[in-house]
Design an enzyme around this catalytic site. Structure first.
Site, PDB file in Angstrom:
ATOM      1  N   LYS A 273       0.851  -1.195   0.000  1.00  0.00           N
ATOM      2  CA  LYS A 273       0.000   0.000   0.000  1.00  0.00           C
ATOM      3  C   LYS A 273       0.883   1.241   0.000  1.00  0.00           C
ATOM      4  O   LYS A 273       2.027   1.193   0.469  1.00  0.00           O
ATOM      5  CB  LYS A 273      -0.855   0.015   1.273  1.00  0.00           C
ATOM      6  CG  LYS A 273      -1.982  -0.988   1.301  1.00  0.00           C
ATOM      7  CD  LYS A 273      -2.781  -0.823   2.582  1.00  0.00           C
ATOM      8  CE  LYS A 273      -3.850  -1.898   2.721  1.00  0.00           C
ATOM      9  NZ  LYS A 273      -4.889  -1.842   1.693  1.00  0.00           N
ATOM     10  N   ARG A 347      -9.670 -11.798   2.113  1.00  0.00           N
ATOM     11  CA  ARG A 347     -10.502 -12.890   1.586  1.00  0.00           C
ATOM     12  C   ARG A 347      -9.776 -14.225   1.677  1.00  0.00           C
ATOM     13  O   ARG A 347     -10.412 -15.272   1.775  1.00  0.00           O
ATOM     14  CB  ARG A 347     -10.934 -12.569   0.157  1.00  0.00           C
ATOM     15  CG  ARG A 347      -9.798 -12.421  -0.812  1.00  0.00           C
ATOM     16  CD  ARG A 347     -10.215 -11.729  -2.100  1.00  0.00           C
ATOM     17  NE  ARG A 347     -10.384 -10.286  -1.929  1.00  0.00           N
ATOM     18  CZ  ARG A 347     -10.811  -9.463  -2.884  1.00  0.00           C
ATOM     19  NH1 ARG A 347     -11.128  -9.940  -4.078  1.00  0.00           N
ATOM     20  NH2 ARG A 347     -10.936  -8.179  -2.656  1.00  0.00           N
TER      21      ARG A 347
END
Ligand code: BES
Ligand code: ZN
Ligand code: ZN
Length: 492
Positions: A273, A347
Protein backbone atom coordinates in the site's frame (compact mmCIF):
# COMPACT_ATOMS: atom_id res chain seq x y z
CA UNK A 1 -20.21 6.00 37.73
CA UNK A 2 -23.19 4.44 39.40
CA UNK A 3 -26.39 4.49 37.38
CA UNK A 4 -29.63 4.03 39.24
CA UNK A 5 -33.31 4.34 38.64
CA UNK A 6 -34.94 6.66 41.15
CA UNK A 7 -38.67 6.91 41.46
CA UNK A 8 -38.61 9.76 43.99
CA UNK A 9 -39.74 13.10 42.63
CA UNK A 10 -36.93 14.45 40.52
CA UNK A 11 -37.61 17.92 41.92
CA UNK A 12 -36.54 16.80 45.37
CA UNK A 13 -33.15 15.48 44.32
CA UNK A 14 -30.02 17.53 44.88
CA UNK A 15 -27.69 17.39 41.87
CA UNK A 16 -25.37 19.36 39.62
CA UNK A 17 -27.41 18.84 36.49
CA UNK A 18 -31.08 18.07 36.03
CA UNK A 19 -31.57 17.09 32.40
CA UNK A 20 -34.88 17.37 30.62
CA UNK A 21 -35.81 16.73 26.99
CA UNK A 22 -37.59 19.06 24.62
CA UNK A 23 -39.14 18.29 21.23
CA UNK A 24 -39.25 20.94 18.54
CA UNK A 25 -42.82 20.19 17.81
CA UNK A 26 -45.39 21.57 20.18
CA UNK A 27 -47.99 19.12 21.34
CA UNK A 28 -45.68 16.58 22.94
CA UNK A 29 -46.62 16.84 26.56
CA UNK A 30 -43.70 16.71 28.95
CA UNK A 31 -44.80 17.00 32.57
CA UNK A 32 -41.14 17.04 33.67
CA UNK A 33 -40.45 20.12 31.63
CA UNK A 34 -43.59 21.89 32.78
CA UNK A 35 -42.91 21.22 36.45
CA UNK A 36 -39.36 22.48 36.23
CA UNK A 37 -40.45 25.48 34.24
CA UNK A 38 -43.05 26.35 36.85
CA UNK A 39 -40.55 26.09 39.71
CA UNK A 40 -38.19 28.32 37.75
CA UNK A 41 -40.94 30.89 37.33
CA UNK A 42 -41.30 30.17 33.61
CA UNK A 43 -37.69 31.04 32.95
CA UNK A 44 -37.30 28.03 30.66
CA UNK A 45 -40.14 28.98 28.34
CA UNK A 46 -39.08 32.62 28.33
CA UNK A 47 -35.49 31.74 27.59
CA UNK A 48 -36.44 29.44 24.78
CA UNK A 49 -38.59 32.15 23.25
CA UNK A 50 -36.15 34.99 23.75
CA UNK A 51 -33.02 33.21 22.59
CA UNK A 52 -34.86 31.24 20.01
CA UNK A 53 -33.44 27.96 21.38
CA UNK A 54 -33.86 25.38 18.65
CA UNK A 55 -34.59 21.96 20.05
CA UNK A 56 -32.51 20.26 17.36
CA UNK A 57 -31.34 16.78 18.31
CA UNK A 58 -28.68 16.98 21.03
CA UNK A 59 -28.68 20.76 21.08
CA UNK A 60 -28.34 21.77 24.73
CA UNK A 61 -28.86 24.75 26.97
CA UNK A 62 -27.62 24.95 30.54
CA UNK A 63 -29.49 27.18 32.97
CA UNK A 64 -28.42 27.81 36.56
CA UNK A 65 -31.30 27.56 38.99
CA UNK A 66 -29.98 30.04 41.58
CA UNK A 67 -31.72 28.37 44.48
CA UNK A 68 -35.13 27.94 42.90
CA UNK A 69 -34.57 24.20 42.70
CA UNK A 70 -32.43 21.71 44.59
CA UNK A 71 -30.64 21.06 41.32
CA UNK A 72 -27.76 23.45 40.67
CA UNK A 73 -28.57 23.65 36.98
CA UNK A 74 -31.12 22.52 34.47
CA UNK A 75 -29.99 21.16 31.13
CA UNK A 76 -32.48 21.35 28.28
CA UNK A 77 -31.71 18.70 25.68
CA UNK A 78 -33.17 19.07 22.20
CA UNK A 79 -34.97 16.01 20.83
CA UNK A 80 -35.72 17.37 17.38
CA UNK A 81 -38.81 16.70 15.34
CA UNK A 82 -41.13 14.14 16.92
CA UNK A 83 -41.88 12.74 13.45
CA UNK A 84 -38.21 11.83 13.04
CA UNK A 85 -37.82 10.53 16.58
CA UNK A 86 -36.17 7.16 17.11
CA UNK A 87 -33.83 5.53 19.59
CA UNK A 88 -30.90 7.16 17.85
CA UNK A 89 -32.29 10.52 19.00
CA UNK A 90 -32.10 9.30 22.58
CA UNK A 91 -28.56 7.98 22.19
CA UNK A 92 -27.47 11.39 20.93
CA UNK A 93 -29.28 13.01 23.85
CA UNK A 94 -27.47 10.73 26.30
CA UNK A 95 -24.17 11.67 24.70
CA UNK A 96 -25.02 15.38 24.92
CA UNK A 97 -25.74 15.12 28.64
CA UNK A 98 -22.43 13.32 29.17
CA UNK A 99 -20.54 16.02 27.29
CA UNK A 100 -22.11 18.77 29.40
CA UNK A 101 -21.62 16.89 32.64
CA UNK A 102 -17.95 16.48 31.85
CA UNK A 103 -17.58 20.12 30.88
CA UNK A 104 -18.91 21.50 34.16
CA UNK A 105 -17.35 18.63 36.16
CA UNK A 106 -20.71 17.52 37.51
CA UNK A 107 -20.69 14.95 40.32
CA UNK A 108 -24.34 13.99 40.34
CA UNK A 109 -26.65 14.09 37.34
CA UNK A 110 -30.38 13.50 37.38
CA UNK A 111 -32.34 13.09 34.19
CA UNK A 112 -35.74 12.18 32.99
CA UNK A 113 -35.94 9.25 30.60
CA UNK A 114 -36.44 11.11 27.38
CA UNK A 115 -38.79 10.04 24.62
CA UNK A 116 -41.16 8.02 26.79
CA UNK A 117 -44.09 9.92 25.33
CA UNK A 118 -43.34 8.14 22.04
CA UNK A 119 -41.69 4.83 22.98
CA UNK A 120 -41.47 2.33 25.81
CA UNK A 121 -39.56 3.60 28.81
CA UNK A 122 -37.12 0.64 29.04
CA UNK A 123 -36.11 1.06 25.38
CA UNK A 124 -35.58 4.77 25.91
CA UNK A 125 -33.61 4.19 29.10
CA UNK A 126 -31.38 1.67 27.34
CA UNK A 127 -30.68 4.08 24.50
CA UNK A 128 -30.02 6.97 26.86
CA UNK A 129 -27.48 4.97 28.86
CA UNK A 130 -25.86 3.62 25.68
CA UNK A 131 -25.50 7.15 24.34
CA UNK A 132 -23.85 8.39 27.52
CA UNK A 133 -21.50 5.45 27.99
CA UNK A 134 -20.51 5.10 24.33
CA UNK A 135 -19.70 8.80 24.26
CA UNK A 136 -17.71 8.62 27.48
CA UNK A 137 -15.23 6.11 26.04
CA UNK A 138 -11.57 7.15 25.94
CA UNK A 139 -8.63 5.09 24.75
CA UNK A 140 -6.21 5.58 27.62
CA UNK A 141 -3.75 2.73 27.29
CA UNK A 142 -0.89 5.09 26.42
CA UNK A 143 -1.82 8.22 28.37
CA UNK A 144 -2.55 9.13 31.96
CA UNK A 145 -6.13 8.26 32.81
CA UNK A 146 -8.42 11.19 33.53
CA UNK A 147 -10.95 10.27 36.22
CA UNK A 148 -14.62 10.80 35.48
CA UNK A 149 -16.21 13.58 37.51
CA UNK A 150 -19.69 12.08 37.54
CA UNK A 151 -20.16 9.67 40.45
CA UNK A 152 -23.85 9.13 40.13
CA UNK A 153 -26.48 9.29 37.44
CA UNK A 154 -30.09 8.98 38.47
CA UNK A 155 -32.76 8.19 35.93
CA UNK A 156 -36.26 9.28 36.85
CA UNK A 157 -39.12 7.45 35.17
CA UNK A 158 -42.58 8.95 35.31
CA UNK A 159 -44.11 5.88 36.89
CA UNK A 160 -42.82 3.46 39.45
CA UNK A 161 -44.33 0.29 37.99
CA UNK A 162 -41.68 0.07 35.28
CA UNK A 163 -38.75 0.37 37.66
CA UNK A 164 -37.61 -3.25 37.38
CA UNK A 165 -37.81 -3.24 33.59
CA UNK A 166 -35.92 0.00 33.35
CA UNK A 167 -33.23 -1.31 35.68
CA UNK A 168 -32.86 -4.35 33.46
CA UNK A 169 -32.57 -2.09 30.40
CA UNK A 170 -29.87 -0.04 32.11
CA UNK A 171 -27.89 -3.17 32.91
CA UNK A 172 -28.26 -4.36 29.33
CA UNK A 173 -26.93 -1.04 28.04
CA UNK A 174 -23.96 -1.33 30.41
CA UNK A 175 -23.22 -4.86 29.22
CA UNK A 176 -23.46 -3.95 25.54
CA UNK A 177 -21.23 -0.95 26.06
CA UNK A 178 -18.65 -3.15 27.74
CA UNK A 179 -18.50 -5.28 24.60
CA UNK A 180 -18.14 -2.19 22.43
CA UNK A 181 -15.40 -0.79 24.70
CA UNK A 182 -13.38 -4.00 24.39
CA UNK A 183 -13.79 -3.96 20.61
CA UNK A 184 -12.67 -0.33 20.44
CA UNK A 185 -9.67 -0.96 22.71
CA UNK A 186 -8.51 -3.86 20.54
CA UNK A 187 -8.81 -1.77 17.36
CA UNK A 188 -7.19 1.32 18.85
CA UNK A 189 -4.17 -0.56 20.17
CA UNK A 190 -1.34 -0.13 17.65
CA UNK A 191 -0.44 -3.13 15.54
CA UNK A 192 2.94 -3.64 17.24
CA UNK A 193 1.11 -4.33 20.49
CA UNK A 194 -2.02 -5.86 18.96
CA UNK A 195 -0.42 -8.66 16.95
CA UNK A 196 -1.93 -12.11 16.34
CA UNK A 197 -0.68 -13.37 19.71
CA UNK A 198 -2.18 -10.38 21.52
CA UNK A 199 -5.49 -11.01 19.77
CA UNK A 200 -5.38 -14.66 20.81
CA UNK A 201 -4.64 -13.61 24.38
CA UNK A 202 -7.58 -11.22 24.35
CA UNK A 203 -9.79 -14.13 23.30
CA UNK A 204 -8.29 -16.39 25.96
CA UNK A 205 -9.21 -13.89 28.68
CA UNK A 206 -12.94 -14.11 27.90
CA UNK A 207 -15.31 -15.49 30.51
CA UNK A 208 -18.32 -17.71 29.95
CA UNK A 209 -17.15 -19.13 26.62
CA UNK A 210 -15.05 -22.15 25.65
CA UNK A 211 -11.87 -21.14 23.83
CA UNK A 212 -9.42 -22.89 21.59
CA UNK A 213 -6.31 -21.36 20.04
CA UNK A 214 -4.38 -23.14 17.28
CA UNK A 215 -0.77 -22.19 16.63
CA UNK A 216 1.18 -22.23 13.36
CA UNK A 217 1.94 -25.95 13.50
CA UNK A 218 -1.72 -26.75 14.10
CA UNK A 219 -2.84 -24.43 11.32
CA UNK A 220 -0.48 -26.23 8.95
CA UNK A 221 -1.89 -29.56 10.07
CA UNK A 222 -5.39 -28.31 9.39
CA UNK A 223 -4.27 -27.41 5.86
CA UNK A 224 -5.45 -23.83 5.91
CA UNK A 225 -3.34 -23.04 2.87
CA UNK A 226 -4.98 -19.71 1.99
CA UNK A 227 -4.61 -18.35 5.52
CA UNK A 228 -1.02 -19.63 5.64
CA UNK A 229 -0.20 -17.88 2.36
CA UNK A 230 -0.83 -14.55 4.06
CA UNK A 231 0.81 -15.57 7.32
CA UNK A 232 4.06 -16.48 5.55
CA UNK A 233 4.76 -12.76 5.34
CA UNK A 234 5.26 -12.49 9.05
CA UNK A 235 7.89 -14.73 10.55
CA UNK A 236 8.24 -12.37 13.49
CA UNK A 237 4.59 -12.55 14.48
CA UNK A 238 3.20 -15.98 13.66
CA UNK A 239 -0.52 -16.55 13.04
CA UNK A 240 -3.13 -18.00 15.40
CA UNK A 241 -6.48 -19.51 14.63
CA UNK A 242 -8.93 -18.65 17.38
CA UNK A 243 -12.22 -20.33 18.29
CA UNK A 244 -14.73 -19.19 20.91
CA UNK A 245 -17.92 -21.09 21.70
CA UNK A 246 -20.99 -20.19 23.68
CA UNK A 247 -23.61 -22.77 24.53
CA UNK A 248 -26.95 -21.78 26.10
CA UNK A 249 -28.14 -23.68 29.19
CA UNK A 250 -31.25 -24.99 27.45
CA UNK A 251 -31.15 -26.72 24.07
CA UNK A 252 -29.92 -24.24 21.47
CA UNK A 253 -32.60 -23.02 19.05
CA UNK A 254 -30.02 -22.47 16.31
CA UNK A 255 -26.26 -22.61 15.84
CA UNK A 256 -24.61 -19.47 14.54
CA UNK A 257 -21.01 -19.07 13.40
CA UNK A 258 -19.51 -15.59 13.34
CA UNK A 259 -16.19 -15.08 11.59
CA UNK A 260 -14.15 -11.89 11.99
CA UNK A 261 -11.29 -10.72 9.79
CA UNK A 262 -8.23 -10.59 11.99
CA UNK A 263 -5.44 -9.01 9.97
CA UNK A 264 -3.66 -7.15 12.74
CA UNK A 265 -1.78 -5.02 10.25
CA UNK A 266 -2.26 -4.80 6.51
CA UNK A 267 0.80 -3.41 4.74
CA UNK A 268 -0.54 -4.89 1.52
CA UNK A 269 2.33 -7.37 1.36
CA UNK A 270 4.37 -7.21 -1.84
CA UNK A 271 1.42 -5.47 -3.52
CA UNK A 272 2.31 -2.85 -0.98
CA UNK A 273 0.00 0.00 0.00
CA UNK A 274 1.10 3.62 -0.26
CA UNK A 275 1.84 5.46 2.96
CA UNK A 276 -1.50 7.21 3.37
CA UNK A 277 -3.53 4.04 2.82
CA UNK A 278 -1.42 2.24 5.44
CA UNK A 279 -1.96 4.81 8.19
CA UNK A 280 -5.09 3.20 9.63
CA UNK A 281 -4.35 -0.42 8.79
CA UNK A 282 -4.14 -1.42 12.45
CA UNK A 283 -7.92 -1.36 12.00
CA UNK A 284 -7.83 -4.40 9.72
CA UNK A 285 -8.74 -6.65 12.64
CA UNK A 286 -11.93 -4.72 13.48
CA UNK A 287 -14.06 -7.69 12.40
CA UNK A 288 -12.16 -9.94 14.79
CA UNK A 289 -12.43 -7.29 17.51
CA UNK A 290 -16.20 -7.15 17.02
CA UNK A 291 -16.39 -10.93 17.41
CA UNK A 292 -14.27 -10.83 20.59
CA UNK A 293 -16.31 -7.89 21.89
CA UNK A 294 -19.50 -9.84 21.29
CA UNK A 295 -18.17 -13.08 22.77
CA UNK A 296 -17.02 -11.17 25.86
CA UNK A 297 -20.62 -10.39 26.78
CA UNK A 298 -22.56 -13.26 25.22
CA UNK A 299 -22.73 -15.30 28.43
CA UNK A 300 -24.41 -12.36 30.13
CA UNK A 301 -26.77 -11.69 27.23
CA UNK A 302 -27.81 -15.35 27.40
CA UNK A 303 -29.27 -15.73 23.91
CA UNK A 304 -31.13 -18.97 23.15
CA UNK A 305 -28.74 -19.84 20.34
CA UNK A 306 -25.29 -21.42 20.27
CA UNK A 307 -22.68 -18.97 19.05
CA UNK A 308 -19.24 -19.79 17.71
CA UNK A 309 -16.67 -17.12 16.92
CA UNK A 310 -13.76 -17.81 14.57
CA UNK A 311 -10.73 -15.66 13.82
CA UNK A 312 -7.80 -16.32 11.51
CA UNK A 313 -5.33 -13.88 13.05
CA UNK A 314 -2.29 -12.79 11.08
CA UNK A 315 -0.38 -9.79 9.84
CA UNK A 316 0.02 -9.04 6.14
CA UNK A 317 3.68 -8.10 5.83
CA UNK A 318 6.64 -8.27 3.49
CA UNK A 319 9.35 -10.80 4.23
CA UNK A 320 11.75 -13.06 2.36
CA UNK A 321 9.25 -15.83 2.89
CA UNK A 322 6.17 -13.80 2.08
CA UNK A 323 3.85 -14.88 -0.71
CA UNK A 324 4.37 -13.25 -4.07
CA UNK A 325 1.91 -12.16 -6.72
CA UNK A 326 1.37 -15.18 -8.95
CA UNK A 327 1.59 -17.74 -6.15
CA UNK A 328 -1.07 -20.43 -5.97
CA UNK A 329 -2.54 -21.51 -2.64
CA UNK A 330 -4.77 -24.43 -1.69
CA UNK A 331 -7.55 -23.53 0.73
CA UNK A 332 -8.93 -25.81 3.45
CA UNK A 333 -11.88 -26.84 1.25
CA UNK A 334 -9.50 -27.92 -1.52
CA UNK A 335 -10.04 -24.98 -3.85
CA UNK A 336 -6.91 -23.47 -5.38
CA UNK A 337 -6.40 -19.72 -5.50
CA UNK A 338 -4.10 -17.73 -7.73
CA UNK A 339 -2.87 -14.76 -5.71
CA UNK A 340 -2.53 -11.86 -8.10
CA UNK A 341 -2.63 -9.16 -5.46
CA UNK A 342 -1.24 -9.78 -1.99
CA UNK A 343 -3.28 -6.81 -0.71
CA UNK A 344 -6.47 -8.79 -1.28
CA UNK A 345 -5.39 -10.85 1.74
CA UNK A 346 -8.54 -10.57 3.83
CA UNK A 347 -10.50 -12.89 1.59
CA UNK A 348 -7.66 -15.44 1.79
CA UNK A 349 -7.70 -15.53 5.58
CA UNK A 350 -11.50 -15.48 5.60
CA UNK A 351 -11.71 -18.29 3.04
CA UNK A 352 -10.19 -20.83 5.42
CA UNK A 353 -12.00 -19.49 8.48
CA UNK A 354 -15.32 -19.73 6.61
CA UNK A 355 -14.56 -23.23 5.32
CA UNK A 356 -13.59 -24.32 8.83
CA UNK A 357 -16.77 -22.87 10.34
CA UNK A 358 -18.85 -24.43 7.58
CA UNK A 359 -17.48 -27.91 8.32
CA UNK A 360 -19.22 -27.70 11.71
CA UNK A 361 -22.57 -27.35 9.90
CA UNK A 362 -23.98 -24.25 11.60
CA UNK A 363 -27.47 -23.00 10.71
CA UNK A 364 -26.10 -19.58 9.85
CA UNK A 365 -22.74 -18.08 8.98
CA UNK A 366 -22.16 -14.38 9.46
CA UNK A 367 -18.81 -12.87 8.61
CA UNK A 368 -17.60 -9.43 9.44
CA UNK A 369 -14.57 -7.90 7.76
CA UNK A 370 -12.80 -4.69 6.82
CA UNK A 371 -12.64 -6.27 3.41
CA UNK A 372 -12.63 -3.69 0.62
CA UNK A 373 -11.74 -0.06 0.00
CA UNK A 374 -14.48 -0.24 -2.63
CA UNK A 375 -17.07 -0.41 0.12
CA UNK A 376 -15.86 2.99 1.34
CA UNK A 377 -16.22 4.29 -2.20
CA UNK A 378 -19.70 2.83 -2.54
CA UNK A 379 -21.22 3.57 0.86
CA UNK A 380 -18.95 6.09 2.54
CA UNK A 381 -17.67 5.91 6.09
CA UNK A 382 -20.89 5.29 7.96
CA UNK A 383 -22.63 2.41 6.23
CA UNK A 384 -21.82 -1.27 6.54
CA UNK A 385 -22.22 -3.20 3.29
CA UNK A 386 -24.14 -6.46 3.43
CA UNK A 387 -24.20 -9.25 0.85
CA UNK A 388 -25.10 -12.90 1.14
CA UNK A 389 -27.10 -15.88 -0.05
CA UNK A 390 -30.02 -15.63 2.39
CA UNK A 391 -32.33 -12.64 2.14
CA UNK A 392 -34.10 -13.42 5.41
CA UNK A 393 -30.85 -13.34 7.39
CA UNK A 394 -29.77 -10.13 5.68
CA UNK A 395 -33.14 -8.49 6.32
CA UNK A 396 -32.85 -9.45 9.98
CA UNK A 397 -29.40 -7.91 10.26
CA UNK A 398 -30.50 -4.73 8.49
CA UNK A 399 -33.50 -4.45 10.83
CA UNK A 400 -31.25 -4.97 13.88
CA UNK A 401 -28.96 -2.25 12.55
CA UNK A 402 -31.90 0.12 12.33
CA UNK A 403 -32.60 -0.51 16.01
CA UNK A 404 -29.02 -0.03 17.15
CA UNK A 405 -28.29 2.92 14.86
CA UNK A 406 -25.61 0.96 12.99
CA UNK A 407 -26.63 1.48 9.39
CA UNK A 408 -26.40 -1.44 6.96
CA UNK A 409 -27.00 -1.29 3.22
CA UNK A 410 -27.35 -4.24 0.89
CA UNK A 411 -25.34 -4.71 -2.30
CA UNK A 412 -26.11 -7.46 -4.82
CA UNK A 413 -24.25 -10.77 -4.87
CA UNK A 414 -24.28 -10.38 -8.63
CA UNK A 415 -24.31 -13.55 -10.70
CA UNK A 416 -23.06 -11.55 -13.66
CA UNK A 417 -19.68 -10.90 -12.05
CA UNK A 418 -18.86 -14.44 -11.01
CA UNK A 419 -16.68 -14.99 -14.06
CA UNK A 420 -14.50 -12.09 -12.94
CA UNK A 421 -12.81 -14.44 -10.49
CA UNK A 422 -12.00 -17.24 -12.95
CA UNK A 423 -8.32 -18.08 -13.21
CA UNK A 424 -6.60 -19.82 -16.14
CA UNK A 425 -4.47 -21.96 -13.86
CA UNK A 426 -6.38 -22.30 -10.58
CA UNK A 427 -9.99 -22.57 -9.38
CA UNK A 428 -10.11 -18.90 -8.46
CA UNK A 429 -8.04 -15.77 -8.53
CA UNK A 430 -8.04 -13.49 -5.53
CA UNK A 431 -8.86 -10.30 -7.45
CA UNK A 432 -11.40 -9.60 -10.15
CA UNK A 433 -10.42 -8.72 -13.69
CA UNK A 434 -12.37 -5.47 -13.53
CA UNK A 435 -11.50 -2.77 -11.02
CA UNK A 436 -15.19 -1.99 -10.53
CA UNK A 437 -17.61 -3.49 -8.04
CA UNK A 438 -14.82 -4.59 -5.70
CA UNK A 439 -17.09 -5.17 -2.70
CA UNK A 440 -19.30 -7.46 -4.76
CA UNK A 441 -16.47 -9.49 -6.27
CA UNK A 442 -14.87 -9.87 -2.83
CA UNK A 443 -18.15 -11.28 -1.49
CA UNK A 444 -18.43 -13.56 -4.52
CA UNK A 445 -14.99 -14.87 -3.66
CA UNK A 446 -16.05 -15.62 -0.07
CA UNK A 447 -19.17 -17.39 -1.31
CA UNK A 448 -16.92 -20.22 -2.53
CA UNK A 449 -16.18 -21.17 1.08
CA UNK A 450 -19.58 -21.24 2.80
CA UNK A 451 -21.10 -24.15 0.89
CA UNK A 452 -24.89 -24.07 0.97
CA UNK A 453 -25.11 -22.65 4.48
CA UNK A 454 -27.24 -19.55 4.98
CA UNK A 455 -24.72 -16.75 4.99
CA UNK A 456 -24.40 -12.99 5.33
CA UNK A 457 -21.23 -10.98 4.85
CA UNK A 458 -20.73 -7.60 6.51
CA UNK A 459 -18.12 -5.30 4.99
CA UNK A 460 -17.16 -2.80 7.70
CA UNK A 461 -14.22 -1.15 5.91
CA UNK A 462 -16.01 2.21 6.28
CA UNK A 463 -17.65 2.36 9.69
CA UNK A 464 -15.14 0.36 11.77
CA UNK A 465 -12.86 3.35 12.19
CA UNK A 466 -13.64 7.04 12.31
CA UNK A 467 -11.15 9.84 11.71
CA UNK A 468 -13.44 12.29 13.48
CA UNK A 469 -15.73 12.32 16.50
CA UNK A 470 -19.27 11.22 15.73
CA UNK A 471 -22.33 11.58 17.94
CA UNK A 472 -21.59 9.15 20.83
CA UNK A 473 -18.55 7.70 19.03
CA UNK A 474 -15.16 9.28 19.67
CA UNK A 475 -12.62 9.17 16.83
CA UNK A 476 -10.80 5.84 16.38
CA UNK A 477 -12.16 2.32 16.50
CA UNK A 478 -15.94 2.53 16.67
CA UNK A 479 -16.90 -0.94 17.86
CA UNK A 480 -19.37 -1.17 15.00
CA UNK A 481 -21.59 -4.28 14.79
CA UNK A 482 -21.07 -5.48 18.36
CA UNK A 483 -24.48 -4.14 19.38
CA UNK A 484 -26.16 -5.16 16.13
CA UNK A 485 -24.93 -8.74 16.39
CA UNK A 486 -25.98 -8.84 20.04
CA UNK A 487 -29.41 -7.62 18.99
CA UNK A 488 -29.63 -10.32 16.34
CA UNK A 489 -28.74 -13.08 18.82
CA UNK A 490 -31.43 -11.85 21.20
CA UNK A 491 -34.09 -12.16 18.50
CA UNK A 492 -33.86 -15.91 17.97
N1 BES B 1 -7.89 -4.06 4.41
C1 BES B 1 -8.13 -3.69 3.07
C2 BES B 1 -9.47 -3.01 2.85
C3 BES B 1 -9.65 -1.67 3.53
C4 BES B 1 -9.36 -0.51 2.84
C5 BES B 1 -10.14 -1.58 4.80
C6 BES B 1 -9.54 0.71 3.45
C7 BES B 1 -10.32 -0.36 5.41
C8 BES B 1 -10.02 0.79 4.72
C9 BES B 1 -8.08 -4.92 2.15
O1 BES B 1 -7.25 -5.95 2.57
C10 BES B 1 -7.55 -4.46 0.84
O2 BES B 1 -6.47 -3.98 0.79
N2 BES B 1 -8.38 -4.59 -0.19
C11 BES B 1 -8.01 -4.16 -1.49
C12 BES B 1 -8.51 -5.19 -2.47
C13 BES B 1 -8.02 -5.00 -3.85
C14 BES B 1 -6.54 -5.27 -3.93
C15 BES B 1 -8.77 -5.94 -4.78
C16 BES B 1 -8.67 -2.81 -1.73
O3 BES B 1 -9.79 -2.61 -1.27
O4 BES B 1 -8.05 -1.96 -2.33
ZN1 ZN C 1 -5.21 -5.66 1.92
ZN1 ZN D 1 -6.91 -6.05 4.64
Amino acid sequence: MKISVDIKSFLSLGCDILAVGLFQSKGVKNPFFDQIDERLKRRLSRLIKKEDFKADVANTKLIYTEGLLKARSVLIVGLGDKQKFNLETIRKAGAAIQTQAKQIKAGIVVSEIMGTALRDAPDCAQALVEGWLLNQYRFERYVKKTPESVRQWLLCPGQSRLKANIERAVRLAQTLTEGVYLCRDLVNTPASDMNPLALARAARRLKGVRKRVHNLAAIKKMKMGAFLGVARGSTANPPYFIEMHYQPKARAKKRIAIIGKGVTFDSGGYSIKHAKAMETMKDDMAGAAAVIGLMSIVSRLKPRVAVSGYIAATENMVDGRAQRPGDILRALNGKTIEVLNTDAEGRLTMADALAYANKKKPDYIIDIATLTGSCLVALGTQYTGILGNDQELMDKLIACGNETGEKIWQLPLADEYREELKSQIADLKNIATSPYGGTITAALFLENFVGKTKWAHLDIAGPSFSEKNLPYTPAGGTGVMVRTLAQLLSEF
